[in-house]
Design an enzyme around this catalytic site. Structure first.
Site, PDB file in Angstrom:
ATOM      1  N   ASP A 100       0.839  -1.193   0.000  1.00  0.00           N
ATOM      2  CA  ASP A 100       0.000   0.000   0.000  1.00  0.00           C
ATOM      3  C   ASP A 100       0.876   1.247   0.000  1.00  0.00           C
ATOM      4  OD1 ASP A 100       1.034   0.005   2.558  1.00  0.00           O
ATOM      5  OD2 ASP A 100      -0.839  -0.555   3.535  1.00  0.00           O
ATOM      6  N   HIS A 433       0.873  -8.854  -4.231  1.00  0.00           N
ATOM      7  CA  HIS A 433      -0.075  -7.852  -3.720  1.00  0.00           C
ATOM      8  C   HIS A 433       0.677  -6.541  -3.509  1.00  0.00           C
ATOM      9  CE1 HIS A 433      -3.764  -6.625  -1.529  1.00  0.00           C
ATOM     10  NE2 HIS A 433      -2.916  -5.898  -0.804  1.00  0.00           N
ATOM     11  N   ASP A 480      -0.652 -18.076  -5.374  1.00  0.00           N
ATOM     12  CA  ASP A 480      -0.150 -16.864  -6.021  1.00  0.00           C
ATOM     13  C   ASP A 480      -1.327 -16.079  -6.589  1.00  0.00           C
ATOM     14  OD1 ASP A 480       1.392 -14.920  -7.164  1.00  0.00           O
ATOM     15  OD2 ASP A 480       2.143 -16.167  -8.809  1.00  0.00           O
ATOM     16  N   GLU A 489       1.859 -10.524   0.061  1.00  0.00           N
ATOM     17  CA  GLU A 489       2.218  -9.111   0.209  1.00  0.00           C
ATOM     18  C   GLU A 489       3.612  -8.994   0.816  1.00  0.00           C
ATOM     19  OE1 GLU A 489       0.340  -4.867   1.698  1.00  0.00           O
ATOM     20  OE2 GLU A 489      -0.428  -6.718   2.579  1.00  0.00           O
TER      21      GLU A 489
END
Length: 515
Positions: A100, A433, A480, A489
């Site tokens: 993020d 991710h 995956d 992540e």
């Protein structure tokens, strides 16, 4: 009548000589084979570890915020340039935490501490691969942020961005336009663990730059001392005082960070006050006799190893009563890692990986392996030949063998035959991710419509080289998928631990005796 006995003596002498010669030859062959076998165990993968280390270093560049300098990541650009503006401070630098766009000060400081430790212990190995300057640059990019986040002695900004708002978007950091709120701790809202971890990061980094940039080193040390005093004199958990953080980086206590910070400050200053703090607070916070797992939340195993370093190399401290509990617990941690030890942990997958948590499963085996190589090197350098685990003894090579097993699993020697270090090997995660990696660099995607890239069936258009993903489940399986944040992540603190581990494995075992 006399000649015959003499002839027999000569024959016997020749015979004995031949036997001795054969024995010597056998011994030499055995020694060569033994060394060769050790080399095969410890040396044949050195090139692989070196290549993996070069790749691992790249993830720090991928995670950089701010106005990028000498940017070699084609799909990254300037971002977060106004971070900190609401408090009139510059928080544009630093590292995005994971996939993020959040900047969490607690794990970011831990990243800096571990990266500093890795450089201090294995900087020569990094230099041999032309990676030392890269490592120091990544560290300074982080500590520049931490310095600016500490504008006065009792104020520390610990978070940039609102995670609830941030996670409602799927966009590139270069295109985000939402408001970036700030979270801070101070005397009214203390957060001992974050302040102490940041103090540890500053103290450790001050040692890294002590010779190359004395002014910067002094600045770091000044902040470290202030932050430690702030943390100690205003005790209180940031998770209690700022409940919103509990869903992301919830702390289980601050005693470990206080010991960790004091340990690093002693190494940086040799001020007896900090060693006294460790000795006086060890019983309360040290959890003696109870081995645990090194992580962004729990610094005790790292503290035990770091303080045991003093007993190996610091004159007058080898038998220190104040350090005895730390040394004994460090030994217990090490004994728990060696598979054949009578006190070996059962927290392992069938594939041999240390496994503690479903979320970010690889953090614990990598951190454990890093500590094992450190302790092994301390033993070898100081001439300590054995580690006693209950009624059995083990050698430094046993610790190193364990560390290699975890590194090898991470790099592809596992039931999935997959490298969990992105960009290394023939098979690695393609649906990481990670927002920036999942969206084409030329895409004009906003906050909401970017979710089409999260849900895309196509592999990431950008390879997040060096990202260490979360890792496998207990049954050694891995999915995956881009929406599988539990397993897929990456995080910056994982990268710091990986860099430390791989740096320790790229050459023969050795350790510097002082920083």
């Amino acid at each position: 009548m006399v000649a015959k006995p003499r002839s027999r003596c000569c024959c016997c002498s020749v015979f004995i000589g031949v036997i001795i010669l054969i024995a010597i030859i056998i011994a030499v062959i055995f020694t060569i084979r033994h060394r060769s076998n050790h080399s095969d165990d410890d040396g044949s993968n050195v090139k692989n570890y070196a290549n993996a280390l070069k790749i691992a270093m790249q993830f720090f560049d991928i995670q950089k915020s701010g106005k990028l300098e000498n940017n070699e990541i084609s799909w990254r650009g300037d971002s977060g340039l106004k971070d900190g503006s609401e408090a009139s401070i510059d928080l544009s630098k630093g590292l995005y935490d994971a996939g993020d766009h959040m900047k969490f000060g607690f794990p970011m400081a831990f990243t800096a501490t571990v990266l500093s430790w890795s450089i201090l212990e294995y900087g020569d190995q990094m230099a041999s691969l032309n990676l030392l300057d890269h490592a120091k640059d990544s560290l300074k990019w982080t500590t520049d942020f931490l310095i600016n986040a500490h504008p006065s002695p009792n104020v520390l900004y610990i978070q940039v961005g609102d995670p609830v708002t941030d996670h409602k978007c799927w966009d590139r950091p270069e295109t985000m336009t939402r408001k970036r709120t700030l979270t801070k701790i101070d005397t009214k809202t203390p957060g001992t663990e974050v302040a102490a971890e940041t103090a540890a990061a500053m103290a450790a980094a001050s040692l890294v730059f002590k010779e190359s940039d004395t002014k910067y080193s002094s600045t770091l040390l000044k902040h470290a001392k202030q932050l430690f005093d702030f943390a100690d004199n205003n005790r209180g958990s940031y998770s209690v005082n700022i409940p919103e953080v509990q869903s992301y980086y919830n702390s289980t206590g601050y005693g470990d960070e206080l010991l960790w910070a004091a340990s690093w400050l002693y190494h940086a200053t040799e001020d007896q006050t900090y060693l006294d703090f460790v000795s006086e607070n060890g019983e309360e916070f040290g959890n003696f006799g109870s081995p645990s797992w090194f992580s962004w939340d729990n610094k005790l195993p790292g503290t035990h190893i770091l303080l045991s370093r003093l007993t190996f190399f610091k004159k007058g401290l080898s038998g220190s009563k104040g350090l005895q509990g730390f040394k004994e617990t460090a030994e217990a941690v090490m004994c728990g890692l060696i598979p054949s030890s009578p006190t070996a942990t059962s927290s392992r997958t069938d594939g041999g990986l240390i496994w503690v948590s479903e979320w970010n499963a690889l953090q614990h085996p990598v951190s454990s392996a890093f500590l094992a190589t450190l302790y092994s090197d301390y033993m070898l350098t100081s001439g300590v030949k054995e580690l006693s685990c209950s009624d059995q003894s083990f050698k430094p090579s046993d610790l190193r063998k364990f560390a290699r097993s975890q590194a090898d699993y991470m790099l592809g020697k596992n039931p999935e035959k997959m490298s969990y270090l992105v960009g290394y090997g023939e098979k690695y995660p393609e649906f990481v991710h990670h927002r920036g990696a999942s969206i084409p660099a030329d895409a004009t995607t906003g906050c909401k419509d970017g979710f089409k890239w999260l849900n895309s069936d196509e592999p990431n258009p950008n390879v997040a080289y060096g990202a260490l993903v979360g890792g496998p489940f207990l049954n050694d399986t891995f999915i995956d998928a881009r929406n599988n944040s539990m397993q897929n992540e990456p995080s910056t603190y994982n990268s710091a631990l990986v860099v430390g581990l791989l740096s320790s494995l790229v050459t023969t075992s050795s350790s510097v005796e002082s920083f």
